[in-house]
Design a protein around this motif. Structure first.
Motif, PDB file in Angstrom:
ATOM      1  N   ALA A  61     -10.921  14.962  -0.852  1.00 43.73           N
ATOM      2  CA  ALA A  61     -12.281  14.440  -0.768  1.00 43.73           C
ATOM      3  C   ALA A  61     -12.589  13.927   0.633  1.00 43.73           C
ATOM      4  O   ALA A  61     -13.684  14.134   1.166  1.00 43.73           O
ATOM      5  N   THR A  64     -13.782  16.384   3.293  1.00 45.65           N
ATOM      6  CA  THR A  64     -15.082  17.054   3.144  1.00 45.65           C
ATOM      7  C   THR A  64     -16.242  16.084   2.928  1.00 45.65           C
ATOM      8  O   THR A  64     -17.275  16.187   3.582  1.00 45.65           O
ATOM      9  N   LEU A  65     -16.096  15.111   2.015  1.00 42.30           N
ATOM     10  CA  LEU A  65     -17.246  14.350   1.532  1.00 42.30           C
ATOM     11  C   LEU A  65     -17.872  13.378   2.531  1.00 42.30           C
ATOM     12  O   LEU A  65     -19.092  13.171   2.481  1.00 42.30           O
ATOM     13  N   ALA A  68     -21.328  14.054   4.142  1.00 43.61           N
ATOM     14  CA  ALA A  68     -22.608  13.803   3.474  1.00 43.61           C
ATOM     15  C   ALA A  68     -23.164  12.450   3.892  1.00 43.61           C
ATOM     16  O   ALA A  68     -24.367  12.302   4.136  1.00 43.61           O
ATOM     17  N   ALA A 120     -11.048  11.239   6.823  1.00 48.63           N
ATOM     18  CA  ALA A 120     -12.456  10.902   6.613  1.00 48.63           C
ATOM     19  C   ALA A 120     -13.220  10.883   7.937  1.00 48.63           C
ATOM     20  O   ALA A 120     -14.344  11.386   8.034  1.00 48.63           O
ATOM     21  N   SER A 123     -14.152  14.365   9.279  1.00 49.46           N
ATOM     22  CA  SER A 123     -15.199  15.125   8.608  1.00 49.46           C
ATOM     23  C   SER A 123     -16.578  14.501   8.745  1.00 49.46           C
ATOM     24  O   SER A 123     -17.558  15.040   8.220  1.00 49.46           O
ATOM     25  N   ALA A 362     -24.850  18.833   3.658  1.00 49.18           N
ATOM     26  CA  ALA A 362     -24.423  17.666   2.890  1.00 49.18           C
ATOM     27  C   ALA A 362     -24.592  17.891   1.393  1.00 49.18           C
ATOM     28  O   ALA A 362     -23.714  17.543   0.592  1.00 49.18           O
ATOM     29  N   VAL A 365     -22.028  20.404   0.126  1.00 47.05           N
ATOM     30  CA  VAL A 365     -20.697  19.806   0.120  1.00 47.05           C
ATOM     31  C   VAL A 365     -20.502  18.947  -1.126  1.00 47.05           C
ATOM     32  O   VAL A 365     -19.407  18.900  -1.710  1.00 47.05           O
ATOM     33  N   LEU A 366     -21.559  18.260  -1.562  1.00 43.77           N
ATOM     34  CA  LEU A 366     -21.467  17.426  -2.752  1.00 43.77           C
ATOM     35  C   LEU A 366     -21.486  18.231  -4.038  1.00 43.77           C
ATOM     36  O   LEU A 366     -20.910  17.816  -5.050  1.00 43.77           O
ATOM     37  N   PRO A 369     -17.737  19.522  -5.578  1.00 48.72           N
ATOM     38  CA  PRO A 369     -16.916  18.507  -6.246  1.00 48.72           C
ATOM     39  C   PRO A 369     -17.571  17.904  -7.476  1.00 48.72           C
ATOM     40  O   PRO A 369     -16.870  17.567  -8.437  1.00 48.72           O
ATOM     41  N   LEU A 370     -18.894  17.784  -7.485  1.00 55.50           N
ATOM     42  CA  LEU A 370     -19.558  17.289  -8.690  1.00 55.50           C
ATOM     43  C   LEU A 370     -19.364  18.269  -9.844  1.00 55.50           C
ATOM     44  O   LEU A 370     -19.101  17.858 -10.987  1.00 55.50           O
TER      45      LEU A 370
END
Length: 459
Positions: A61, A64-65, A68, A120, A123, A362, A365-366, A369-370
């Motif tokens: 996570a 990538t995350l 956003a 983190a 990214s 963004a 990207v979300l 995973p959601l």
């Protein structure tokens, strides 16, 4: 490779700035391919016993995350920058943050918490860097060549997902995962140097002169506001979110289906992913040949065909049938991102394009995973194969709805969004996103183009 296959890409190779950037872009793509394995493997090595699954999820996570969040928090400072600046800054941050991981290892201070924190940081600018690359394409090339250039950048990533993981496995066995991360950092250092050395001040100034005429500055609106006020962009973003979200559960259901339903080994799962990667590489090479086709119709067709190609998995077809079907899914998947990006490049001109593309990055990207988070309870409740079938049917239905919308006459579904051939005035240069109000951008109102011209932002 047949010369005809490369024909749409010749203008991209012929553009001096892009031609000199391509080696750096290919190098960083390979680094990302190595990271697909190295990031999770190093997390497994650093995590305490009994917490490996949790920290591995955190590491994935973190890689990538946070981008956003960077899209929202940094838009005020980054939205008006040129494509080369955004892409170069992203490469620099990734090289520095990833490079700090082997340095911390040598210093004896690397633990799993510091590792996740550095991932983190690496990214944080990633959606802006991606936006910068495709903004640079829009700044340097006419619209009719955008799709081919977008596809070529995608081919680098698709090839890296085939070559990178097995190469990473060999390097991890030889020198360890932390040094594969170091190679990834070095690849981004090469890319950062490429932007610094290739896109020199005179090149950046020339790009700015073409992209922003005198008296025109970047919109003060955020990318979210720009998209929200353009029905076409909002529909495109919604389609992308739904498409990636519905594919997310596959990352959970697919391994369970292979192990529990097919009673097969990890090698079978790897064969599926390899087939998908080979198909996507071929699809990426073919994407440049789609120019001249309506972009919205192409996107809807990609989504519908992708859902149809996944049906054999959900219907429990034997491996001999479902494996080539999954390769076909990879082939039709590949054109989606280049085509969607070409639509963004067309609807949002170079003035507002970085903000718009960063928001798109963004949101997508979300989305995955959601969807993956939904895949866990769905697989537990329904079973792996029914979950795969539900996702395939939902994606197919989404494509059919999008095709209906694209065929419907109206402002958001005109088939004027072709990629070429263009008229003699189709040159890289100033375009603005619309509709604007009087306070969004200084300068006189945009002129009204001829009816047969596509005016970005026009209803």
């Amino acid at each position: 490779m047949p010369p005809a296959m490369l024909l749409p890409y010749r203008p991209v190779f012929g553009q001096p700035v892009l031609r000199r950037l391509l080696p750096g872009l290919a190098t960083s793509a390979l680094g990302d391919g190595l990271a697909l394995v190295a990031v999770t493997w190093l997390a497994l090595q650093l995590a305490p016993d009994g917490q490996r699954g949790t920290w591995t999820a955190f590491a994935v996570a973190a890689y990538t995350l946070p981008g956003a969040a960077g899209t929202v928090l940094l838009g005020r400072w980054l939205g008006g920058r040129s494509g080369a600046q955004l892409a170069g800054w992203d490469a620099t941050v990734r090289a520095a943050a990833l490079g700090a991981i082997p340095v911390a290892h040598l210093a004896g201070v690397l633990d799993v918490g510091l590792y996740v924190a550095l991932l983190a940081v690496s990214s944080l600018l990633h959606p802006w860097g991606s936006a910068g690359r495709f903004t640079l394409v829009a700044e340097l090339l006419p619209q009719r060549h955008h799709l081919a250039a977008n596809a070529l950048l995608g081919v680098f990533g698709q090839a890296a997902t085939i070559v990178g993981p097995p190469l990473a496995g060999l390097l991890i066995a030889w020198v360890g995962a932390v040094w594969v991360i170091a190679v990834d950092a070095a690849s981004f250092a090469v890319l950062a140097a490429s932007y610094r050395l290739v896109v020199r001040d005179r090149d950046a100034a020339a790009v700015r002169d073409r992209a922003a005429p005198a008296g025109a500055g970047p919109s003060r609106r955020s990318g979210f506001r720009i998209i929200a006020r353009d029905r076409s962009l909002l529909g495109l973003l919604s389609l992308s979110f739904a498409f990636f979200f519905l594919f997310g559960p596959f990352y959970v259901a697919m391994p369970v289906h292979v192990t529990d339903d097919l009673r097969a080994s990890a090698g079978t799962l790897a064969a599926y992913y390899t087939a998908f990667g080979v198909g996507s590489l071929l699809g990426g090479l073919l994407t440049g040949h789609l120019r001249g086709r309506p972009l919205r119709t192409t996107l809807a067709g990609v989504v519908a065909l992708f859902g149809a190609a996944l049906l054999p998995l959900g219907l429990g077809a034997p491996v001999v049938l479902s494996l080539p079907a999954f390769a076909l899914a990879g082939l039709v998947w590949a054109p989606y991102q280049p085509t969607a990006t070409a639509l963004f490049q067309r609807r949002a001109g170079t003035v507002d394009l970085p903000r718009v593309l960063a928001v798109n990055g963004a949101v997508t990207v979300l989305a995955v995973p959601l969807g993956t988070m939904l895949g866990g309870p769905a697989t537990a409740l329904l079973g792996a194969r029914p979950t795969l079938l539900a996702c395939a049917v939902a994606i197919l239905a989404l494509g059919l709805v999008a095709a209906t919308a694209a065929a419907r006459p109206g402002p958001a579904a005109q088939n004027t969004d072709r990629t070429g051939p263009a008229d003699p005035h189709d040159q890289p240069g100033p375009r603005t996103t619309g509709p604007h109000d009087q306070h969004d951008q200084p300068g006189p109102p945009a002129r009204v183009d001829a009816p047969d011209r596509v005016r970005p932002g026009a209803p």
